[in-house]
Design an enzyme around this catalytic site. Structure first.
Site, PDB file in Angstrom:
ATOM      1  N   LYS A 117      11.256  47.679  41.134  1.00  8.21           N
ATOM      2  CA  LYS A 117      12.521  46.611  41.180  1.00  8.21           C
ATOM      3  C   LYS A 117      13.659  47.435  40.526  1.00  8.21           C
ATOM      4  O   LYS A 117      14.753  47.445  41.254  1.00  8.21           O
ATOM      5  CB  LYS A 117      11.767  45.639  40.323  1.00  8.21           C
ATOM      6  CG  LYS A 117      13.265  44.519  40.190  1.00  8.21           C
ATOM      7  CD  LYS A 117      13.912  44.579  38.743  1.00  8.21           C
ATOM      8  CE  LYS A 117      14.956  43.664  38.763  1.00  8.21           C
ATOM      9  NZ  LYS A 117      15.922  43.891  37.579  1.00  8.21           N
ATOM     10  N   ASP A 135      12.315  40.780  41.942  1.00  8.22           N
ATOM     11  CA  ASP A 135      11.694  40.182  40.566  1.00  8.22           C
ATOM     12  C   ASP A 135      11.116  38.983  40.467  1.00  8.22           C
ATOM     13  O   ASP A 135      10.714  38.552  41.570  1.00  8.22           O
ATOM     14  CB  ASP A 135      13.103  40.264  39.625  1.00  8.22           C
ATOM     15  CG  ASP A 135      13.831  39.073  40.144  1.00  8.22           C
ATOM     16  OD1 ASP A 135      13.720  38.375  40.968  1.00  8.22           O
ATOM     17  OD2 ASP A 135      14.886  38.605  39.180  1.00  8.22           O
TER      18      ASP A 135
END
Length: 207
Positions: A117, A135
């Site tokens: 991420k 996320d």
DNA sequence: AACTCGGGGCA
DNA sequence: TGCCCAGAGTT
């Protein structure tokens, strides 16, 4: 499921693409994103302002001990892991990349504290390299809206990249995060206020 | 797959 | 007072 209708609606709801962590240079964005794990953007912004004033680049932070860095960032929580990782990452940047943040996902993920991420955030926001960061908000909201049917963040990323045009990947990331924070919250989603509820399956089905 | 890190903001 | 927060590393 009409993906385009959902995406158009999201764009309409969040016309200006907001980035909670608006940092200009790649190093500041990288550190701020590492710090943002399980912490609020308010906490991060409060800490980074003075941090980057004192220690503006990888070389400066690489000279700190983890304990010294802890004092700078302890108000955000999870500070022991983050301090250790950020000092080590800064040292690696100085030794391997001449202080420059690398621009490939493999090199970024090899840095301690940097996962998929964070790497995707740096690639897309600092280097304009197409990447879709997933996320917890993006994972949850995309599933609830029916954009994806995914059991992990990597699946979400792969499925969204098929549905969404490449030029919109960064925007879509922010739309879904903002929607997740304001309306489509993890615990008590405010479906009655949601402007996408007429085309969302989450209201009728329990996901 | 489950566990750990964590102080501060907010209801 | 209790719940939660732009994840990643370890076991």
């Amino acid at each position: 499921m009409n993906y385009q209708e959902i995406l158009d609606k999201l764009r309409e709801c969040y016309p200006e693409v907001k980035t909670a962590l608006s940092f200009q240079n790649p190093f500041e964005l990288l550190i701020a994103t590492i710090l943002s794990a399980q912490s609020t953007d308010k906490q991060v912004n409060k800490v980074t302002q003075s941090l980057f004033e004192k220690y503006p680049d990888a070389n400066a932070i690489s000279l700190l001990s983890p304990e010294e860095l802890e004092q700078e960032i302890k108000s955000i929580g999870l500070y022991k892991n983050k301090s250790k990782n950020i000092v080590t990452t800064s040292k690696m940047l100085v030794e391997k990349y001449n202080g420059i943040v690398p621009c490939t996902r493999e090199e970024l993920i090899a840095l301690p504290g940097v996962g998929r991420k964070t790497a995707n955030v740096v690639l897309s926001n600092a280097y304009n390299i197409p990447a879709l960061a997933v996320d917890t908000h993006v994972f949850r909201v995309a599933n609830r809206l029916g954009l994806t049917q995914s059991s992990n963040p990597l699946q979400t990323e792969e499925q969204l990249m098929v549905i969404i045009p490449e030029k919109d990947w960064s925007d879509a990331h922010h739309w879904l995060i903002w929607h997740g924070r304001i309306v489509c919250k993890a615990r008590r989603p405010e479906c009655q206020k949601c402007r996408l509820n007429h085309l969302c399956q989450y209201l009728n089905k329990s996901v």
